[in-house]
Scaffold this motif. Structure first.
Motif, PDB file in Angstrom:
ATOM      1  N   GLU A   1      43.369  40.761  31.754  1.00  0.00           N
ATOM      2  CA  GLU A   1      44.416  40.928  32.758  1.00  0.00           C
ATOM      3  C   GLU A   1      43.922  40.605  34.165  1.00  0.00           C
ATOM      4  OE1 GLU A   1      47.691  44.327  34.167  1.00  0.00           O
ATOM      5  OE2 GLU A   1      46.145  44.798  32.675  1.00  0.00           O
ATOM      6  N   THR A   2      42.695  41.007  34.475  1.00  0.00           N
ATOM      7  CA  THR A   2      42.195  40.844  35.835  1.00  0.00           C
ATOM      8  C   THR A   2      41.176  39.724  35.995  1.00  0.00           C
ATOM      9  OG1 THR A   2      40.571  42.588  35.384  1.00  0.00           O
ATOM     10  CG2 THR A   2      42.623  43.248  36.474  1.00  0.00           C
ATOM     11  N   ALA A   3      40.575  39.274  34.896  1.00  0.00           N
ATOM     12  CA  ALA A   3      39.581  38.203  34.990  1.00  0.00           C
ATOM     13  C   ALA A   3      40.147  36.930  35.635  1.00  0.00           C
ATOM     14  CB  ALA A   3      39.010  37.894  33.607  1.00  0.00           C
ATOM     15  N   PRO A   4      41.409  36.528  35.341  1.00  0.00           N
ATOM     16  CA  PRO A   4      41.956  35.343  36.010  1.00  0.00           C
ATOM     17  C   PRO A   4      42.032  35.485  37.526  1.00  0.00           C
ATOM     18  CG  PRO A   4      43.250  35.879  34.056  1.00  0.00           C
ATOM     19  CD  PRO A   4      42.313  37.022  34.275  1.00  0.00           C
ATOM     20  N   VAL A   5      42.243  36.712  38.015  1.00  0.00           N
ATOM     21  CA  VAL A   5      42.279  36.938  39.461  1.00  0.00           C
ATOM     22  C   VAL A   5      40.889  36.686  40.047  1.00  0.00           C
ATOM     23  CG1 VAL A   5      42.761  38.601  41.302  1.00  0.00           C
ATOM     24  CG2 VAL A   5      44.135  38.627  39.202  1.00  0.00           C
ATOM     25  N   VAL A   6      39.874  37.183  39.356  1.00  0.00           N
ATOM     26  CA  VAL A   6      38.489  36.977  39.812  1.00  0.00           C
ATOM     27  C   VAL A   6      38.172  35.482  39.880  1.00  0.00           C
ATOM     28  CG1 VAL A   6      36.056  37.313  39.242  1.00  0.00           C
ATOM     29  CG2 VAL A   6      37.682  39.197  38.940  1.00  0.00           C
ATOM     30  N   LYS A   7      38.498  34.769  38.823  1.00  0.00           N
ATOM     31  CA  LYS A   7      38.209  33.336  38.788  1.00  0.00           C
ATOM     32  C   LYS A   7      38.944  32.600  39.891  1.00  0.00           C
ATOM     33  CE  LYS A   7      38.003  29.382  35.661  1.00  0.00           C
ATOM     34  NZ  LYS A   7      38.262  28.880  34.287  1.00  0.00           N
ATOM     35  N   ARG A   8      40.180  32.995  40.136  1.00  0.00           N
ATOM     36  CA  ARG A   8      40.959  32.339  41.191  1.00  0.00           C
ATOM     37  C   ARG A   8      40.349  32.583  42.557  1.00  0.00           C
ATOM     38  NH1 ARG A   8      46.877  33.977  43.396  1.00  0.00           N
ATOM     39  NH2 ARG A   8      47.304  32.106  44.620  1.00  0.00           N
ATOM     40  N   ILE A   9      39.860  33.792  42.794  1.00  0.00           N
ATOM     41  CA  ILE A   9      39.231  34.111  44.080  1.00  0.00           C
ATOM     42  C   ILE A   9      38.031  33.199  44.315  1.00  0.00           C
ATOM     43  CG2 ILE A   9      37.898  35.874  45.309  1.00  0.00           C
ATOM     44  CD1 ILE A   9      39.781  37.966  44.031  1.00  0.00           C
ATOM     45  N   PHE A  10      37.204  33.025  43.303  1.00  0.00           N
ATOM     46  CA  PHE A  10      36.045  32.142  43.434  1.00  0.00           C
ATOM     47  C   PHE A  10      36.480  30.697  43.673  1.00  0.00           C
ATOM     48  CE2 PHE A  10      33.598  35.676  41.803  1.00  0.00           C
ATOM     49  CZ  PHE A  10      32.331  35.477  42.334  1.00  0.00           C
ATOM     50  N   GLU A  11      37.527  30.248  42.982  1.00  0.00           N
ATOM     51  CA  GLU A  11      38.002  28.879  43.163  1.00  0.00           C
ATOM     52  C   GLU A  11      38.558  28.664  44.572  1.00  0.00           C
ATOM     53  OE1 GLU A  11      40.754  28.670  39.966  1.00  0.00           O
ATOM     54  OE2 GLU A  11      39.267  27.917  38.518  1.00  0.00           O
ATOM     55  N   LEU A  12      39.282  29.651  45.093  1.00  0.00           N
ATOM     56  CA  LEU A  12      39.818  29.544  46.448  1.00  0.00           C
ATOM     57  C   LEU A  12      38.688  29.496  47.469  1.00  0.00           C
ATOM     58  CD1 LEU A  12      42.825  32.060  46.239  1.00  0.00           C
ATOM     59  CD2 LEU A  12      42.966  29.566  46.423  1.00  0.00           C
ATOM     60  N   ARG A  13      37.658  30.324  47.244  1.00  0.00           N
ATOM     61  CA  ARG A  13      36.533  30.328  48.173  1.00  0.00           C
ATOM     62  C   ARG A  13      35.779  29.006  48.100  1.00  0.00           C
ATOM     63  NH1 ARG A  13      34.620  30.564  52.592  1.00  0.00           N
ATOM     64  NH2 ARG A  13      32.776  31.799  53.130  1.00  0.00           N
ATOM     65  N   ALA A  14      35.617  28.467  46.891  1.00  0.00           N
ATOM     66  CA  ALA A  14      34.915  27.196  46.723  1.00  0.00           C
ATOM     67  C   ALA A  14      35.675  26.050  47.383  1.00  0.00           C
ATOM     68  CB  ALA A  14      34.714  26.904  45.243  1.00  0.00           C
ATOM     69  N   SER A  15      36.998  26.194  47.499  1.00  0.00           N
ATOM     70  CA  SER A  15      37.801  25.157  48.144  1.00  0.00           C
ATOM     71  C   SER A  15      37.686  25.198  49.662  1.00  0.00           C
ATOM     72  CB  SER A  15      39.270  25.297  47.739  1.00  0.00           C
ATOM     73  OG  SER A  15      39.854  26.449  48.343  1.00  0.00           O
ATOM     74  N   GLY A  16      37.047  26.251  50.192  1.00  0.00           N
ATOM     75  CA  GLY A  16      36.837  26.347  51.630  1.00  0.00           C
ATOM     76  C   GLY A  16      37.636  27.421  52.320  1.00  0.00           C
ATOM     77  N   LEU A  17      38.534  28.112  51.582  1.00  0.00           N
ATOM     78  CA  LEU A  17      39.313  29.180  52.206  1.00  0.00           C
ATOM     79  C   LEU A  17      38.423  30.370  52.544  1.00  0.00           C
ATOM     80  CD1 LEU A  17      42.648  29.286  50.151  1.00  0.00           C
ATOM     81  CD2 LEU A  17      42.165  28.121  52.303  1.00  0.00           C
ATOM     82  N   THR A  18      38.665  30.983  53.683  1.00  0.00           N
ATOM     83  CA  THR A  18      37.885  32.141  54.105  1.00  0.00           C
ATOM     84  C   THR A  18      38.340  33.383  53.349  1.00  0.00           C
ATOM     85  OG1 THR A  18      39.435  32.730  55.856  1.00  0.00           O
ATOM     86  CG2 THR A  18      37.671  31.171  56.419  1.00  0.00           C
ATOM     87  N   PRO A  19      37.486  34.407  53.248  1.00  0.00           N
ATOM     88  CA  PRO A  19      37.908  35.667  52.618  1.00  0.00           C
ATOM     89  C   PRO A  19      39.168  36.245  53.263  1.00  0.00           C
ATOM     90  CG  PRO A  19      35.530  35.649  52.851  1.00  0.00           C
ATOM     91  CD  PRO A  19      36.034  34.417  53.562  1.00  0.00           C
ATOM     92  N   ARG A  20      39.304  36.079  54.581  1.00  0.00           N
ATOM     93  CA  ARG A  20      40.505  36.591  55.247  1.00  0.00           C
ATOM     94  C   ARG A  20      41.750  35.882  54.738  1.00  0.00           C
ATOM     95  NH1 ARG A  20      40.690  36.871  61.695  1.00  0.00           N
ATOM     96  NH2 ARG A  20      39.052  38.384  61.208  1.00  0.00           N
TER      97      ARG A  20
END
Length: 341
Positions: free
Chosen positions: A188-207
């Protein structure tokens, strides 16, 4: 124990305590068993029980315990004039603090102290038990120090063997029921984790990532934990994703399958303040469980965090698009916006 009957009314505060270390001694030390023994003694003596003060699961090496604090406050205010415990170790395993209360504080406020199993009664001073009381205090603290040392050695051994000692799993995992309590992927939550890493890898800031998750009303790790277990792991949660949560998540090696333990410890068996260990002292077991993200994605995120500056906001709260990204071609220093009037 010799009872001391006179015309004085004894108003009793019954104190019971059980730490996680003491639990291994079995039912004889349980909270309910202590209450039963002490209640029978109060009845036998014809005393009056004012209240029962309980600290469950808290070490006796510290006096920063809710139950004992309330007990001592009532004693100093004259609400009770007698403190009854099963034995000295229940009151505390810090011989300096215990000695201070028994030798100075309680006599000052006219408090009678009775440790039933140790035959200690401060109104019957001429007894062998009272003569041995200082040694009893030292022994109780020695026991706490020795037990702490043994438990720490067991935790280190288990960590080196790949046994999971976490009290709760990282967001994206559950704890397995096998002997090693191996982390299991939470579908249920693992896809959220993976998406967070993908967004960060794309250059988006944590904020920016936090803003996206908040707009989409994705439950925070703490809120998800409450919804599934009923356990609240954070004081005064905001119910919103924020950068601190994301930075912790993005630095957690569990998501590439590594079990990392022994990251922090208390200062001593008496000082329970936590401090972080140097990274070289961490115990890391690689490929201990199924990963949520690939090592390539993990490395990409680390490259982004190393290369990309966070930038700075102006006084009006605006961040220029190139803030933190431009460097001097001659000296390599970061360039900043300036105005020539």
């Amino acid at each position: 124990m010799q009872s001391k009957q006179n015309n004085k009314d004894y108003i009793v505060g019954m104190y019971v305590r059980l730490s996680r270390d003491d639990e291994r001694a079995g039912e004889s030390l349980s909270i309910e068993n202590q209450k039963a023994i002490l209640s029978d003694y109060i009845t036998e003596q014809g005393w009056t029980l004012y209240d029962t003060y309980v600290d469950d699961g808290i070490s006796g090496t510290t006096f920063d315990r809710p139950g004992v604090k309330r007990l001592l406050d009532d004693a100093k205010q004259g609400v009770i004039n007698t403190i009854l415990v099963k034995d000295m170790s229940c009151f505390g395993r810090n011989y300096i603090m215990v000695g201070q209360y028994l030798d100075y504080v309680f006599p000052t406020f006219g408090i009678r102290f009775v440790a039933l199993s140790d035959n200690i009664d401060t109104e019957n001073k001429d007894t062998p038990a009272m003569d041995m009381m200082p040694i009893t205090n030292v022994f109780n603290e020695w026991w706490a120090a020795t037990t702490s040392k043994k438990l720490r050695a067991v935790r280190i051994k288990n960590a080196k063997e790949g046994k999971n000692g976490m009290s709760h799993p990282p967001y994206g995992y559950t704890i397995g029921t096998d002997e090693k309590r191996t982390l299991q992927v939470n579908e249920e939550t693992a896809p959220v984790v993976k998406r967070i890493f993908e967004l960060r890898a794309s250059g988006l800031t944590p904020r920016k990532i936090a803003d996206i998750l908040n707009v989409e009303k994705v439950l925070t790790p703490n809120d998800y934990r409450i919804s599934t277990t009923g356990i609240n792991g954070v004081r005064n949660p905001s119910h919103l994703w924020h950068t601190a949560v994301l930075r912790t998540l993005l630095s957690n090696q569990a998501y590439i399958g590594n079990l990392v333990q022994h990251k922090s410890t208390t200062i001593s068996y008496k000082n329970h303040k936590w401090h972080r260990r140097p990274e070289e002292e961490w115990i890391i077991i690689e490929n201990a469980h199924e990963a949520i993200i690939s090592k390539e994605l993990w490395d990409k995120v680390k490259e982004v965090e190393k290369a990309v500056g966070h930038g700075k906001h102006t006084q009006r709260g605006f961040m220029h698009p190139l803030s933190g990204l431009m460097f001097c071609a001659d000296c390599g220093a970061k360039m900043r916006l300036g105005w020539n009037m």
